[in-house]
Design a protein around this motif. Sequence first.
Motif, PDB file in Angstrom:
ATOM      1  N   LEU A  98       0.371  -4.376  -2.026  1.00  0.00           N
ATOM      2  CA  LEU A  98       1.391  -3.451  -1.528  1.00  0.00           C
ATOM      3  C   LEU A  98       2.760  -3.799  -2.105  1.00  0.00           C
ATOM      4  O   LEU A  98       3.536  -2.913  -2.470  1.00  0.00           O
ATOM      5  N   VAL A  99       3.042  -5.093  -2.190  1.00  0.00           N
ATOM      6  CA  VAL A  99       4.322  -5.516  -2.777  1.00  0.00           C
ATOM      7  C   VAL A  99       4.394  -5.076  -4.236  1.00  0.00           C
ATOM      8  O   VAL A  99       5.435  -4.611  -4.718  1.00  0.00           O
ATOM      9  N   ALA A 100       3.271  -5.204  -4.934  1.00  0.00           N
ATOM     10  CA  ALA A 100       3.244  -4.786  -6.345  1.00  0.00           C
ATOM     11  C   ALA A 100       3.542  -3.296  -6.488  1.00  0.00           C
ATOM     12  O   ALA A 100       4.019  -2.842  -7.529  1.00  0.00           O
ATOM     13  N   GLN A 101       3.265  -2.548  -5.434  1.00  0.00           N
ATOM     14  CA  GLN A 101       3.555  -1.102  -5.459  1.00  0.00           C
ATOM     15  C   GLN A 101       4.948  -0.813  -4.897  1.00  0.00           C
ATOM     16  O   GLN A 101       5.288   0.339  -4.652  1.00  0.00           O
ATOM     17  N   GLY A 102       5.717  -1.844  -4.662  1.00  0.00           N
ATOM     18  CA  GLY A 102       7.115  -1.634  -4.278  1.00  0.00           C
ATOM     19  C   GLY A 102       7.439  -1.896  -2.829  1.00  0.00           C
ATOM     20  O   GLY A 102       8.600  -1.703  -2.417  1.00  0.00           O
ATOM     21  N   ALA A 103       6.465  -2.333  -2.038  1.00  0.00           N
ATOM     22  CA  ALA A 103       6.751  -2.548  -0.614  1.00  0.00           C
ATOM     23  C   ALA A 103       7.736  -3.697  -0.415  1.00  0.00           C
ATOM     24  O   ALA A 103       7.600  -4.759  -1.025  1.00  0.00           O
ATOM     25  N   LYS A 104       8.715  -3.468   0.463  1.00  0.00           N
ATOM     26  CA  LYS A 104       9.724  -4.499   0.735  1.00  0.00           C
ATOM     27  C   LYS A 104       9.604  -5.041   2.158  1.00  0.00           C
ATOM     28  O   LYS A 104      10.400  -5.886   2.570  1.00  0.00           O
ATOM     29  N   LEU A 105       8.653  -4.549   2.889  1.00  0.00           N
ATOM     30  CA  LEU A 105       8.364  -5.052   4.244  1.00  0.00           C
ATOM     31  C   LEU A 105       6.879  -4.775   4.479  1.00  0.00           C
ATOM     32  O   LEU A 105       6.372  -3.722   4.084  1.00  0.00           O
TER      33      LEU A 105
END
Lengths: 408, 361
Positions: A98-105
């Motif tokens: 998810l972080v790799a897809q831009g998630a910041k939280l």
Amino acid sequence: MVSKNIKVVFALVLVATLLLTACAKGTSEPAANSEESEKFVFGMLLVGAYNDQGWNQAHYEAGLYVQDHIPGTEMIYIDKVNTADRPGTTPDQLAEELVAQGAKLIIFDSDDMKDGAHAFAAAHPDIPVIHASGDGAWVDGNAYQNLPNLANVMGRMEYGKEIAGCAAALSSTTGKIGYLGPLINEETRRLTASAYLGAKYCWENVAGKDPADLTFEVTWIGFWSNIPGVTLDPTQVADDFFNRGYDVVISGIDTTEALTEAQKYADEGNTVFAIPYDFKGGCGQTSGVCLGVPYYNWGPSYTSYVQSAIDGNFTPSWDYLAPNWEDLNNPDTSALGFVKGDALPEENGAKLDDFIAELAGGLNLWKGPLNLQDGTVFLAEGETATDYQVWYLPQLLEGMLGLSTAAE
Amino acid sequence: MAVKEKKIGFAKRLPSSAVFSIASTVGALLFTSFILWMAGAQPGLTFEKILAGAFGDSVKIANGLVVWVPLSLTAGALIITFTAGLWNLGIEGQIMLGAIAATGTLRVLQNSLLSPVLIILFACLMGMVGGALWAALTGILRLFGGVSEIFAGVGLNFVATALSLWLIFDPWKRPGVGSMSGTEPFDERLWLATIPGYRLSLWSLVLVVVVFIGLFILLKKTRFGIQIKAIGKNLEAARLMGIQTRKQMMAAMLLCGGLAGLAGALQVVAVYHRLIPSISSGYGFLAMLVAMLANNNLMLALLVAYLFAILNIGGIQLPIVLHLDSTLSGVLQTALVLFFLIMNGVKQHLTERKERNRHAE
């Protein structure tokens, strides 16, 4: 022969790869424009299906609520985050996707993800992590982690279950209430005990009946939903309750067997009821059997966390959220609620409203004298349970039938 | 006469095996594309995301290999029993028992003075023993009780699942509470070392290579390998040839269970670092598809297992990016097997037709 076969499957793998690549050409997503890059993306890991009409759907819809209430936010999610559905993966690994897809939280929605949530939070101190139902951010809790980016949130569903128990007691004519329990842990014990306390209080004080005539029994199936051959079949357990004269079954599991079976028995001319759990729309399309549903409303708290992350002032916290007693079902302010079902007659509905008003006024059913199931004193006369005592309830309460631990 | 010549001419032009493989792959992709189209998704974009999810960066490639290791080991294990004509559907339970035995060993030795390397090694060995003993139960029921290994294995899978759940929720539960997240994680010193920044252990990769070289030698270069192949082809004929069929079939089961148990032990020491309810991750059943698609060929099994692993890892992107159910990548896996079997049937039919025509000539 071997080399021939190797060529064959190598060709197969090669062709699959080439075709996948060829199919992919020309369909790439357009590059993110500046507006998209300014979006605040938050990720959510759901332990079950996003549309399960239960726990996970309540979380998923809370994510949609955040999108609606904070312009410029976007939810991405992975559902069915469990080892049966996602072999070889771990929650922290999926959070990184998810972080790799831009998630910041990142929001982890299950107690089952506790290790993954803690590992991810420790490895990514710059990413705020919300672990629903956990206790890793509770300074006085048994699993405290002291991580600067970890928060926990849980509604005080004890109230919701007390209301459910009261609705069951007001509707039962046989005085026999069944509880379809999932697996045995601290959370499920305290919620089951809350339903019992609500039922006991209303049976005696609202319905004015003899406490000796009330039977409250829990049967644990072993998991949050049916696993054929592993758990008890919740359909069979619900049937068993109804066949033994129990006329209300309160569900503690994530699926709807209690309600479905109640409908079946009602269609055959019996007067039986059920109370589902978790999701506001839990009563579904049933007719004349649903007394109501206690549900979680995660939207407002998630909005608050996301906003604090956007503002750069996210702080760790353990949030054990009470309902908004002024307006129990307010979607913007109440962490949990109770929706009455069509099987609850107006008169009992009014009595239930009175009970809710008493709770709002400070009625605390977790007050002594209360004994644990084995007879040992849990709360002495006049003593009120602390959050710690309720959260980590070691046994069921005296007067309840069913197992307190799997060891018995 | 002209008709006969035409038939022979067609038979002579029988396409090569690679053509059948390509046809089955194309068929599987078209079938999956149709399913995706029905689900309202763009097939091209979906496949692109699966590929990006599997090969997008080095971490994703390593994650694919994390799945590949136990899947390969389990597929290799199944090839032993499949060669012997035994449908070992109890493989899932054997993985679980391997994991249980490894967990038990780690629990017993975690506070001992032994070095972590020795403890991990011993846990893996005990995992192999656990898997082998569980397979032995199926073997005994099959060879001495007359119970089909299919039913015995499936039954024992349920028992193994129940056993692991009981352990997690009772004797091995976390302090004060049983949890579906499994037993308490082991101390990091008892984790199989991974490449820094990745979840992949080089040791597990080495293990796969060593095991497959061993299996190749065992199945191709030893009397045992030839004998179980004979048993798999024709049990009665093998018996008449003087092969000790029961002994060799039991040995095949033990070896298979041992390798499955090793896969289960690796799930504990290298992936999850604790016992969890679904510790087998369904690799046993997936490995059956691998072995079928690889036609029981060891080298091919490694390749097919990798293809399945990247589909598993790549499929994670589907719900994130496209809001699609990631099990759609599973549709591609099973479609590959289905179409491969269909094309195998077509090929066999054409081959037989060619043979008939040759005899007619």
